[in-house]
Structures are given as structure tokens and as C-alpha cells.
Design a protein around this motif. Sequence first.
Motif, PDB file in Angstrom:
ATOM      1  N   PHE A  50       0.852  -1.180   0.000  1.00 14.09           N
ATOM      2  CA  PHE A  50       0.000   0.000   0.000  1.00 14.09           C
ATOM      3  C   PHE A  50       0.892   1.236   0.000  1.00 14.09           C
ATOM      4  CE2 PHE A  50      -3.215   2.893   1.725  1.00 14.09           C
ATOM      5  CZ  PHE A  50      -4.396   2.380   1.195  1.00 14.09           C
ATOM      6  N   CYS A  51       0.801   2.055  -1.030  1.00 19.81           N
ATOM      7  CA  CYS A  51       1.570   3.300  -1.141  1.00 19.81           C
ATOM      8  C   CYS A  51       0.577   4.461  -1.234  1.00 19.81           C
ATOM      9  CB  CYS A  51       2.446   3.260  -2.388  1.00 19.81           C
ATOM     10  SG  CYS A  51       4.175   3.221  -2.074  1.00 19.81           S
ATOM     11  N   PRO A  52       0.237   5.092  -0.105  1.00 22.47           N
ATOM     12  CA  PRO A  52      -0.791   6.129  -0.117  1.00 22.47           C
ATOM     13  C   PRO A  52      -0.504   7.299  -1.050  1.00 22.47           C
ATOM     14  CG  PRO A  52      -0.128   5.612   2.136  1.00 22.47           C
ATOM     15  CD  PRO A  52       0.768   4.846   1.229  1.00 22.47           C
ATOM     16  N   ILE A  53       0.765   7.591  -1.305  1.00 17.13           N
ATOM     17  CA  ILE A  53       1.082   8.716  -2.175  1.00 17.13           C
ATOM     18  C   ILE A  53       0.472   8.513  -3.563  1.00 17.13           C
ATOM     19  CG2 ILE A  53       3.331   7.831  -2.942  1.00 17.13           C
ATOM     20  CD1 ILE A  53       4.328  10.751  -2.797  1.00 17.13           C
ATOM     21  N   TYR A  54       0.422   7.262  -4.026  1.00 18.79           N
ATOM     22  CA  TYR A  54      -0.183   6.985  -5.328  1.00 18.79           C
ATOM     23  C   TYR A  54      -1.704   7.088  -5.262  1.00 18.79           C
ATOM     24  CZ  TYR A  54       4.336   5.580  -7.061  1.00 18.79           C
ATOM     25  OH  TYR A  54       5.644   5.586  -7.441  1.00 18.79           O
TER      26      TYR A  54
END
Length: 196
Positions: A50-54
Motif C-alpha cells: 500500500f503506497c498512499p502517495i499513489y
Amino acid sequence: MWMREIAGFDLYHLIAGFCVFSVLGWLVESIYMSFCNRKITNRGFMTSPFCPIYGFGAVLGYLILHPLEKNVVVLYLVGALIATIFEYLVGRLMIRLFGELWWDYNDKPFNYKGILCLESTIAWGFYAVIIICFLFDKVMQFVDNYSMAMGIRCLQVIFFVVGLDFIYHFIMATNMKNQIREKKQEFKEFCLRIIK
């Protein structure tokens, strides 16, 4: 709460889209970096995929850029510019919070302080076109394949797991920064004792 509208989308769809794009972004970047490093590489801050920035980038980018959908050249240019500014601001925030940047473009041509590089800016423009013109509607269709009740339960579980994962890694990262600061201070004191 879930039905509150923002720019023509209810909050449920925007949050679900955020989650899907956070996973897709992690997947694309991890595959790309695994290929570059020639070994499996997790590009996220956390353990979970999970990469919230994306997720933020895709959803906010869509809300800002979808009026440009019919003009692909302008969409590309504005998307590249906005994403580059976003990357710079996130990079500066990371340096301020953690004392380090979690990516390094120093070896890339046309980079700025290792935070930005031309290669990424070019890629951000293509991502903007792909997300706005093709992918966002597909993600919304995917979300609509499931009932809202089931989707909300899934989102609650995802946010619980990701929240715990983030808190753990945030604490570890800030503790590491404090330990580095303490070691630097000890080293300075040691050097001063030697000089005296």
C-alpha cells in the motif's frame, strides 16, 4: 458520510479509488524497482502492499485534471507539472520529518537535489493520461462490482491494517532519526574531548 459528494463523486467511491490506486501504485513501483535492482524490492514505507502517495495522487489528480481529458497534450503537460510539484513537496516533508528521502534520483540525469528528475516528470505525465483517460473509470467499475455494504467493510479492514502498519513504521522511523541524532551528538562530544 459515505454518500457525501465531492466533485461529482461520492466519498465511498473516492476512498475506494484511493485504496485501489494505493495498491496499484505500490505494485507498479515495486515491479519496476525489482527489475532495476534485479531482486524483489518493496517500495512502500510500510510492510503492507500500500503506497498512499499513489492513492492521493491518482484521486486528487483525477479531480483536478479530468476537465482536460479531451486535450491529451495539455493533460500530459499539466499532469507532469502537478505531479512533479507534489513529489517535491512530499520529498521536502520526508526530509523534514525523517531526516532522509526514501528515493534518490542523484544518479539520474537532470535531477534536482535527488528529489526530482526529468525521467520521473516525463513518467508522471504518462501516468496522468493513463489514469484520467483509461484507468479511473475502470477502477470505479471495479468498485461497483461489489455492494456498498461489502465495500465499506473491506475499506474498514484495509484502513485498520494499514493504519497499524503505518503507526508501527512511523514510530520506527522517528526512533531511528532520534538515535542517529544522539549518535551524532555523542560523536561530537567524543571529538571535543580528544581535541581538549
